[in-house]
Scaffold this active site. Structure first.
Site, short mmCIF file in Angstrom:
data_model
loop_
_atom_site.label_atom_id
_atom_site.label_comp_id
_atom_site.label_asym_id
_atom_site.label_seq_id
_atom_site.Cartn_x
_atom_site.Cartn_y
_atom_site.Cartn_z
N ASP A 48 -3.95 14.34 19.99
CA ASP A 48 -2.63 14.19 19.38
C ASP A 48 -2.66 14.60 17.92
O ASP A 48 -1.61 14.83 17.32
CB ASP A 48 -2.14 12.74 19.50
CG ASP A 48 -1.71 12.39 20.91
OD1 ASP A 48 -1.62 13.30 21.75
OD2 ASP A 48 -1.45 11.19 21.17
N ASP A 77 0.82 -1.21 0.00
CA ASP A 77 0.00 0.00 0.00
C ASP A 77 0.85 1.27 0.00
O ASP A 77 0.48 2.28 -0.60
CB ASP A 77 -0.94 -0.01 1.21
CG ASP A 77 -2.06 -1.03 1.05
OD1 ASP A 77 -2.36 -1.40 -0.10
OD2 ASP A 77 -2.63 -1.45 2.07
N SER A 82 -7.24 6.32 9.78
CA SER A 82 -8.52 6.63 10.43
C SER A 82 -9.09 5.42 11.16
O SER A 82 -9.67 5.55 12.25
CB SER A 82 -9.52 7.15 9.39
OG SER A 82 -10.80 7.32 9.95
N LEU A 83 -8.92 4.24 10.58
CA LEU A 83 -9.46 3.03 11.19
C LEU A 83 -8.79 2.74 12.53
O LEU A 83 -9.43 2.26 13.47
CB LEU A 83 -9.27 1.84 10.24
CG LEU A 83 -9.89 0.51 10.67
CD1 LEU A 83 -11.41 0.63 10.80
CD2 LEU A 83 -9.51 -0.59 9.69
N SER A 84 -7.50 3.06 12.64
CA SER A 84 -6.79 2.84 13.90
C SER A 84 -7.27 3.78 15.00
O SER A 84 -7.03 3.54 16.18
CB SER A 84 -5.28 3.01 13.69
OG SER A 84 -4.95 4.36 13.43
N ASN A 98 -5.48 8.69 0.44
CA ASN A 98 -5.98 8.14 1.70
C ASN A 98 -6.43 9.21 2.68
O ASN A 98 -7.58 9.24 3.09
CB ASN A 98 -4.92 7.26 2.35
CG ASN A 98 -5.05 5.81 1.95
OD1 ASN A 98 -5.88 5.45 1.14
ND2 ASN A 98 -4.21 4.96 2.53
N THR A 147 -9.90 2.77 5.71
CA THR A 147 -9.36 1.51 6.21
C THR A 147 -7.89 1.65 6.60
O THR A 147 -7.22 0.64 6.83
CB THR A 147 -9.50 0.41 5.14
OG1 THR A 147 -8.91 0.87 3.91
CG2 THR A 147 -10.96 0.07 4.90
N ARG A 151 2.64 6.09 -3.05
CA ARG A 151 3.72 6.86 -3.68
C ARG A 151 3.49 6.96 -5.19
O ARG A 151 3.72 8.01 -5.80
CB ARG A 151 5.07 6.19 -3.38
CG ARG A 151 6.26 6.88 -3.99
CD ARG A 151 7.56 6.31 -3.44
NE ARG A 151 7.72 4.90 -3.75
CZ ARG A 151 8.21 4.43 -4.90
NH1 ARG A 151 8.56 5.27 -5.87
NH2 ARG A 151 8.37 3.13 -5.08
N ALA A 161 -6.37 10.04 19.58
CA ALA A 161 -6.22 10.11 21.04
C ALA A 161 -6.78 11.42 21.59
O ALA A 161 -6.06 12.21 22.21
CB ALA A 161 -4.74 9.96 21.44
#
Length: 288
Positions: free
Chosen positions: A174, A73, A188-190, A144, A185, A78, A209
């Site tokens: 943060d 990915d 943002s998903l994290s 993304n 996916t 890139r 956070a």
């Protein structure tokens, strides 16, 4: 004859045979090939492979008809940056780990590549973010996400967000991620952001956070103009576009909106986003 540019990154040695098989298939068809300089160096030095090419490239020439990206990915992002506003179609060949954006796996690419040469494929369009700084610089683009992040690890930043000049909120966190459906996916998903189907016309604002528990991800229409201003104890903050990082002073605000162009992704076979979720993200799998 269609001209093809190949971008890639270094890969594990066991993938070398598949990479060579794909390029040889293109050579046999008489396809004019232009290969990225760093990737060509890998082919020669690591794989002892010297393909017949028309040119070595550092950036994408205008006369190219298709782009093939060989990597994960990160390499795909890139390559998307190289494509820019040209809208040259790109085929992603996964030689990485997850490969969420890539269409085919490396070991099957040489079998499917005939479809590309025969024009037997479909095009899937993906929306892009246009990101403009208020310092008069030219717009940048992201497939993304655009992320505003703190520069110092010991303190938060405040990101003031407006939607179409309507004040939304101050995010004490943060950082803040503004993601496209493609990016939903990713980073943002994290941050517990929602997964958005690629065909949906939305952006998602996901705080990283956050200090307040009621600051949740927010989905907005992609015709929304998002303005972000930063307040921080540090004089600077980080703006990250698909992994490309630069440092900006806190008095520089950011304007984000849907780009006027799209990224055109080549699909060599029927593509199901639901299948991708199941296969790549183990969606609904009973993992014990």
């Amino acid at each position: 004859m269609k001209k093809i540019a190949i971008f890639g990154s270094r890969h594990k040695s066991e993938q070398g045979a598949s990479i060579k098989a794909l390029i040889l298939k293109l050579e046999e068809a008489g396809t004019p090939l232009y290969i990225e300089r760093k990737f060509l160096s890998f082919l020669k030095q690591d794989l002892d492979f010297h393909p017949a090419i028309c040119g070595v490239i550092d950036t994408l020439p205008e006369h190219i008809d298709y782009v093939i990206c060989m990597g994960g990915d990160g390499t795909f992002l890139r390559t998307a940056h190289q494509i820019g506003v040209s809208q040259i179609p790109v085929l992603g060949v996964n030689t990485g780990r997850l490969g969420f954006l890539t269409d085919v796996d490396c070991h099957e690419a040489s079998e499917l590549i005939t479809r590309l040469l025969d024009g037997d494929f479909t095009i899937e369009t993906r929306s892009l973010l246009e990101v403009t700084e208020d310092n008069g610089s030219s717009p940048s683009y992201a497939l993304n996400e655009a992320a505003i992040l703190k520069r110092e690890t010991g303190s938060m930043i405040r990101v003031n967000a407006c939607l179409n000049d309507d004040y939304l909120a101050a995010y004490d966190a943060d950082g803040l991620v503004v993601a496209t459906p493609s990016g939903s996916t990713a980073y943002s998903l994290s941050g517990n952001g929602p997964i958005i189907m690629p065909a949906c016309r939305n952006f998602v604002l996901t705080p990283i956070a956050p200090h307040s528990l009621n600051m949740r991800p927010l989905v907005v229409p992609d015709d929304t103009v998002i303005r972000l201003e930063v307040d921080s104890r540090s004089r600077n903050y980080l703006l990250v576009l698909d992994g490309r990082t630069r440092t900006l002073p806190c008095d520089t605000s950011i304007l984000l909106k849907r780009a006027p162009h799209t990224l055109r992704m080549i699909r060599l076979r029927p593509h199901s986003f639901a299948e991708t979720l199941r296969r790549k993200l183990m969606w609904g799998a009973a993992v014990r």
